[in-house]
Motif scaffolding. Sequence first.
Motif, PDB file in Angstrom:
ATOM      1  N   VAL A 131      -0.647  34.250  32.818  1.00  0.00           N
ATOM      2  CA  VAL A 131      -0.946  33.039  33.571  1.00  0.00           C
ATOM      3  C   VAL A 131       0.360  32.278  33.763  1.00  0.00           C
ATOM      4  N   VAL A 132       0.640  31.834  34.983  1.00  0.00           N
ATOM      5  CA  VAL A 132       1.931  31.219  35.272  1.00  0.00           C
ATOM      6  C   VAL A 132       1.843  29.744  35.625  1.00  0.00           C
ATOM      7  N   ASP A 133       0.642  29.209  35.772  1.00  0.00           N
ATOM      8  CA  ASP A 133       0.545  27.799  36.127  1.00  0.00           C
ATOM      9  C   ASP A 133      -0.823  27.268  35.744  1.00  0.00           C
ATOM     10  N   GLY A 134      -0.877  25.995  35.358  1.00  0.00           N
ATOM     11  CA  GLY A 134      -2.146  25.336  35.070  1.00  0.00           C
ATOM     12  C   GLY A 134      -2.440  25.224  33.581  1.00  0.00           C
ATOM     13  N   VAL A 135      -3.550  24.544  33.280  1.00  0.00           N
ATOM     14  CA  VAL A 135      -3.976  24.339  31.895  1.00  0.00           C
ATOM     15  C   VAL A 135      -5.371  24.928  31.708  1.00  0.00           C
ATOM     16  N   ASP A 136      -5.741  25.161  30.457  1.00  0.00           N
ATOM     17  CA  ASP A 136      -6.959  25.922  30.169  1.00  0.00           C
ATOM     18  C   ASP A 136      -8.182  25.061  29.897  1.00  0.00           C
TER      19      ASP A 136
END
Length: 333
Positions: A131-136
């Motif tokens: 995963v290269v961008d964003g939050v979970d």
Amino acid sequence: MSQPRVTVIAPLFNAAEYVDVFVSKLQETLGASDEAVIIDDASGDGTSEAIAPLIEGDSRITLLRNEKNLGVAESRNKAVRAASGEFVWFVDHDDKWDPAILEVLTSNSDGVDLVQCRADYWIEPDTNVRVVDGVDELREITAARYAELMLEGRIHGYLWSKLIRRTALGEAPFPPLSSQSDFSGLAALLPQLQGVRLIPDVLYHYIQREGSITRGKRVNFSNFEYGHKALTDSALRLGVGSRDVLDLFKARFLIHAAAFVPVRQRTPREVRRAGLRIAHAHSRSIDVSRVLRMNRRVGAEMAVIRYAPVVYTPALKLALAYHDMRIRAKASS
């Protein structure tokens, strides 16, 4: 006619071999109240001619063609000025995404100016790297907190994972840079944003195709300096960014890039040396020991650049060779 919900913007250059698949994906993604602006940046391979019959009769899609090559930043700006949607989503023609991406993003857009999903990185044909961008997790945050996440490297400047309100973009959001125009434009927007919503869904898939690691003779180091200043200025306007955090951001975004990118792109020796000189000069403006306490990997790299720059390039070449070998092994397993 009512205002379109979303304008999808896609800049293309010499993309004729991809347009059949791309237009089909785009048409599947667009809702009845959406529109798309495809802008051909003076391609020489018949890109516009290949697209025209594919969108004939589809009033949702507009094709623009630049008479001369303007670059991706000004092509995006031109398309933004032609956009009439409430929101804008930028897409790259040779990537993949969930067909429901617009439905998911717009369903989370009430009361905010930016919605972001997660994105991941694939190596063609079917190797998922990370995963290269964003939050979970689902979060609604302020622009100030979003700036902090960018400073921390948890949010990046990729446009394809973000739905942005058209009125927040203005008329020319992206500076005329050969790289980092997306990051710099996004960073400069932050003080104008009235709320951000982050969603954990992985909806966009960046594809690295065979041979797509850039190899060039030059690197425009000033682009990284521009991006660094854009985010630093916005963070200060928003009242965020301690000295520790700003040092780590400078180390990760500017100093690392100046030293790392010329080696990764296999540029000539003089370009690699110039990048290392720039990185070394900037490293003198940060507290390396503080960076090391905050992030051991970045801090160790900064220590080498600052105190032993002569070993940086050979050590990085070995590390990259090992990294690439592991990726190839994963792809072939």
